[in-house]
Write a protein that holds these residues in place. Structure first.
Motif, PDB file in Angstrom:
ATOM      1  N   SER A  27     -26.031   1.297  15.889  1.00  0.00           N
ATOM      2  CA  SER A  27     -25.039   1.952  15.034  1.00  0.00           C
ATOM      3  C   SER A  27     -25.574   2.165  13.621  1.00  0.00           C
ATOM      4  O   SER A  27     -26.524   1.506  13.180  1.00  0.00           O
ATOM      5  CB  SER A  27     -23.762   1.117  14.970  1.00  0.00           C
ATOM      6  OG  SER A  27     -23.994  -0.083  14.243  1.00  0.00           O
ATOM      7  N   LYS A  28     -24.910   3.072  12.885  1.00  0.00           N
ATOM      8  CA  LYS A  28     -25.268   3.300  11.479  1.00  0.00           C
ATOM      9  C   LYS A  28     -25.095   2.015  10.677  1.00  0.00           C
ATOM     10  O   LYS A  28     -25.907   1.687   9.820  1.00  0.00           O
ATOM     11  CB  LYS A  28     -24.387   4.390  10.879  1.00  0.00           C
ATOM     12  CG  LYS A  28     -24.712   5.795  11.328  1.00  0.00           C
ATOM     13  CD  LYS A  28     -23.821   6.769  10.583  1.00  0.00           C
ATOM     14  CE  LYS A  28     -24.050   8.194  11.047  1.00  0.00           C
ATOM     15  NZ  LYS A  28     -23.163   9.153  10.335  1.00  0.00           N
ATOM     16  N   PRO A  61     -23.413   5.869   3.906  1.00  0.00           N
ATOM     17  CA  PRO A  61     -23.741   5.955   5.335  1.00  0.00           C
ATOM     18  C   PRO A  61     -24.582   7.174   5.697  1.00  0.00           C
ATOM     19  O   PRO A  61     -25.373   7.126   6.639  1.00  0.00           O
ATOM     20  CB  PRO A  61     -22.372   6.003   6.005  1.00  0.00           C
ATOM     21  CG  PRO A  61     -21.462   5.318   5.047  1.00  0.00           C
ATOM     22  CD  PRO A  61     -21.974   5.679   3.683  1.00  0.00           C
ATOM     23  N   ASN A  62     -24.422   8.280   4.926  1.00  0.00           N
ATOM     24  CA  ASN A  62     -25.195   9.476   5.285  1.00  0.00           C
ATOM     25  C   ASN A  62     -26.683   9.314   4.993  1.00  0.00           C
ATOM     26  O   ASN A  62     -27.496  10.147   5.394  1.00  0.00           O
ATOM     27  CB  ASN A  62     -24.635  10.720   4.592  1.00  0.00           C
ATOM     28  CG  ASN A  62     -24.794  10.697   3.080  1.00  0.00           C
ATOM     29  OD1 ASN A  62     -25.237   9.693   2.510  1.00  0.00           O
ATOM     30  ND2 ASN A  62     -24.456  11.788   2.437  1.00  0.00           N
ATOM     31  N   VAL A  91     -28.472   7.141   6.385  1.00  0.00           N
ATOM     32  CA  VAL A  91     -29.041   6.940   7.714  1.00  0.00           C
ATOM     33  C   VAL A  91     -29.313   8.284   8.366  1.00  0.00           C
ATOM     34  O   VAL A  91     -30.399   8.509   8.924  1.00  0.00           O
ATOM     35  CB  VAL A  91     -28.106   6.090   8.595  1.00  0.00           C
ATOM     36  CG1 VAL A  91     -28.668   5.958  10.004  1.00  0.00           C
ATOM     37  CG2 VAL A  91     -27.891   4.712   7.987  1.00  0.00           C
ATOM     38  N   GLU A  92     -28.342   9.197   8.297  1.00  0.00           N
ATOM     39  CA  GLU A  92     -28.519  10.521   8.904  1.00  0.00           C
ATOM     40  C   GLU A  92     -29.719  11.239   8.294  1.00  0.00           C
ATOM     41  O   GLU A  92     -30.505  11.885   9.006  1.00  0.00           O
ATOM     42  CB  GLU A  92     -27.260  11.350   8.702  1.00  0.00           C
ATOM     43  CG  GLU A  92     -26.015  10.786   9.350  1.00  0.00           C
ATOM     44  CD  GLU A  92     -24.768  11.585   9.005  1.00  0.00           C
ATOM     45  OE1 GLU A  92     -24.925  12.739   8.555  1.00  0.00           O
ATOM     46  OE2 GLU A  92     -23.658  11.048   9.167  1.00  0.00           O
ATOM     47  N   THR A 117     -29.055  11.198  19.108  1.00  0.00           N
ATOM     48  CA  THR A 117     -27.789  10.861  18.473  1.00  0.00           C
ATOM     49  C   THR A 117     -26.739  10.658  19.552  1.00  0.00           C
ATOM     50  O   THR A 117     -26.529  11.527  20.395  1.00  0.00           O
ATOM     51  CB  THR A 117     -27.323  11.992  17.532  1.00  0.00           C
ATOM     52  OG1 THR A 117     -28.290  12.150  16.477  1.00  0.00           O
ATOM     53  CG2 THR A 117     -25.966  11.670  16.912  1.00  0.00           C
ATOM     54  N   GLY A 162     -24.019   5.929  17.436  1.00  0.00           N
ATOM     55  CA  GLY A 162     -25.208   5.650  16.658  1.00  0.00           C
ATOM     56  C   GLY A 162     -26.410   6.423  17.167  1.00  0.00           C
ATOM     57  O   GLY A 162     -26.303   7.590  17.526  1.00  0.00           O
TER      58      GLY A 162
END
Length: 218
Positions: A170-171, A187-188, A190-191, A208, A213
């Motif tokens: 997961s993120k 959190p973004n 991670v993206e 993805t 996650g």
């Protein structure tokens, strides 16, 4: 047993030399990174106590070069830097143990003896998932025959995922383990870094899983 102490604080180096000699070890001392590196190459030591902050070359770079040259003597790294990422960097670049200053001499001696009992391994563990290879000691990543150049954060992200191949991560877990927990990281992030990593290792390798996650394909 022959030991090499590489430490630029002369009082500490002398104290370590006297204490270890009293325990029956033969001890040599060097005060710079290049001198320590050269001594290992030619000295036939059983173990090394290595400071991180050294003139000429850091302890990180010394041990990284030794592992790249396939010198596998046990290394106990000393540092005033006590952050978890500092310790992880020391272990990932090839050190066998990490002790923060100030330290207990009794603990140092116990850890040193534990390293000597284990002896020098033939080589550090290399993570492998499909055609991806990650060598923590050399901090080197390859895909097939090609080396993949990664930033520090990209490397940390791939390292974490390669230890969990085929698992959905997961993120939140990635933020907790790859980013500094004391920082307020969006959190973004991670993206963004997953996107960077995909471009370097192949988009098909990092999946993805919507709402869950990411998964490194095996």
């Amino acid at each position: 047993m022959r030991l090499l102490v590489v430490e630029d604080e002369s009082r500490l180096a002398s104290a370590l030399q006297r204490g270890l000699q009293a325990e029956g070890f033969a001890v040599d001392v060097e005060s710079t990174g290049p001198a320590g590196l050269d001594a290992v190459r030619h000295g036939g030591y059983d173990a090394m106590i290595l400071d991180v902050m050294l003139p000429g070359l850091s302890g990180y770079e010394v041990v990284r070069r030794l592992r790249a040259e396939e010198h596998w003597l046990p290394v106990l790294m000393l540092s005033a830097k006590d952050g978890e990422y500092d310790q992880a960097d020391g272990l990932d670049c090839g050190a066998d143990d990490y002790l923060t200053k100030p330290f207990s001499y009794v603990v140092l001696l116990a850890r040193l003896r534990a390293l000597l009992r284990r002896g020098a391994p033939e080589r550090p563990t290399v993570l492998a998932v499909g055609d991806l290879r990650l060598d923590p000691a050399r901090r080197r990543v390859t895909r097939g025959d090609l080396e993949v150049a990664l930033t520090t954060r990209e490397y940390a992200l791939l390292n974490y995922l390669m230890r969990r191949p085929g698992q959905v991560v997961s993120k939140t877990e990635l933020l907790d383990h790859v980013w500094d927990a004391s920082l307020d990281t969006a959190p973004n992030a991670v993206e963004v870094y997953v996107g960077y990593l995909r471009r370097k290792i192949g988009r098909d390798r990092l999946e993805t899983i919507r709402g869950a996650g990411y998964r490194l394909a095996t």
